[in-house]
Design a protein around this motif. Sequence first.
Motif, PDB file in Angstrom:
ATOM      1  N   UNK A  65      -7.513  30.229 -60.308  1.00 28.89           N
ATOM      2  CA  UNK A  65      -7.933  28.855 -60.640  1.00 28.89           C
ATOM      3  C   UNK A  65      -6.761  27.902 -60.840  1.00 28.89           C
ATOM      4  N   UNK A  66      -5.640  28.412 -61.363  1.00 26.18           N
ATOM      5  CA  UNK A  66      -4.472  27.559 -61.603  1.00 26.18           C
ATOM      6  C   UNK A  66      -3.924  26.988 -60.298  1.00 26.18           C
ATOM      7  N   UNK A  67      -4.055  27.744 -59.196  1.00 21.06           N
ATOM      8  CA  UNK A  67      -3.606  27.240 -57.893  1.00 21.06           C
ATOM      9  C   UNK A  67      -4.575  26.186 -57.379  1.00 21.06           C
ATOM     10  N   UNK A  68      -5.869  26.471 -57.492  1.00 24.14           N
ATOM     11  CA  UNK A  68      -6.894  25.520 -57.036  1.00 24.14           C
ATOM     12  C   UNK A  68      -6.803  24.201 -57.795  1.00 24.14           C
ATOM     13  N   UNK A  69      -6.415  24.273 -59.090  1.00 23.57           N
ATOM     14  CA  UNK A  69      -6.323  23.066 -59.916  1.00 23.57           C
ATOM     15  C   UNK A  69      -4.989  22.342 -59.761  1.00 23.57           C
ATOM     16  N   UNK A  85       1.778  25.998 -57.920  1.00 19.66           N
ATOM     17  CA  UNK A  85       1.935  25.605 -56.516  1.00 19.66           C
ATOM     18  C   UNK A  85       2.544  26.751 -55.708  1.00 19.66           C
ATOM     19  N   UNK A  86       1.966  26.980 -54.534  1.00 24.19           N
ATOM     20  CA  UNK A  86       2.534  27.962 -53.610  1.00 24.19           C
ATOM     21  C   UNK A  86       3.603  27.256 -52.783  1.00 24.19           C
ATOM     22  N   UNK A  87       4.849  27.660 -52.960  1.00 26.19           N
ATOM     23  CA  UNK A  87       5.963  27.000 -52.291  1.00 26.19           C
ATOM     24  C   UNK A  87       6.230  27.568 -50.895  1.00 26.19           C
TER      25      UNK A  87
END
Length: 383
Positions: free
Chosen positions: A215-219, A223-225
Amino acid sequence: METSFNLKHTIDQIVKEKGIDKNIVVEALEQAVLTAANKKFRNTRDLEAHYNPEIGEVELFEFVTVVEEVQDSYREIELDEAREEDPEVEIGDSIGMKMDASGFSRIAAQTAKQVIIQRVREAERETIFNEFMERQGEIVNGVVRRFEKGDLIVDLGRAEALLPHKEQAPREVYRQGDRVKALITEIRMTTKGPQIMLSRTHPTMLAKLFEAEVPEIAEGIVEIKSVVREPGGRAKIAVYSHDSDVDPVGACVGMRGSRVQNVVSELRGEKIDIIPWSEDIARFACNALAPAVVTKVYVDEEEYAMEVIVADDQLSLAIGKRGQNVRLAAKLTGWKIDIKSETRMAEAELQQFASYDGTEGEEEPAEEAVEVQPQVEAAEEEI
């Protein structure tokens, strides 16, 4: 028009079953009637067709120009005759007269029907194309329907998609009826309709799986670098947290590794290293080479290259099986990485010192050396 089907019912049925805009169906119907009429009258008349929703019929109108003396009886009409239709008409005006559509032959009706079918098919293809164009870069679920020379034809519900053999991870085996999850990479419009291309090897596939699990990525908190993969073998993903209270690696791993384990299961056991991203390229490279421990890094910013020094017992771990670890680390950072052991580096320095002849010359610019202190906490998680 002599037809064996009710137009209102036909339009409503097509709209409901095919999910096509009603205006597109009506336009196709009008064009069908116009095509049939022009065929019957051999394009000698100026005709227009308009659907009348109140009576559920397509009305056909013939347009003629009001003239003093008729030269073309199909496109012109005398003033006196025209005023029988419209008392206020003048010379040069164009008037439309409703034609009797009941004279159309059965062949004309069938032609109209075929044009409707063709236009509806084209509209359906365009609708599917536009729908999946908006979903490009998304992960979809489908069912394996058949095989074509190693490629998979996957049923996505409203359309079929192609999962080429080269886009399937090694050692993955599918049977007819199996469910498959893949990334939409490209949509092509062909003469047979839209062709949807899928992939299970694309790096974005891994990023999207983590986005669905974390959820932290979706929100947007994490961030996926960067993501790199050798499908079926190993992958590395660099993550960064915009909230100092949120550990990006821990968020991706999940409670007892539940989140990353779900991703690993979907990728049939592909090992995943989760790397904390750093703006400091030397630190980032050290993280990317984990689980190996790096002691020193020489950075050449002009060449985007670095020389990494590791303890003798860490060399094989840093390089990885068949060079996989350092290869993925280089792709993840975007820098060329050369790994040397402490013993080899000492021998090289000794040899360089021994070959020094005492003459002075122009000094070469020294590479920046970065001492790397061992980290207390692991820089990556491997599953």
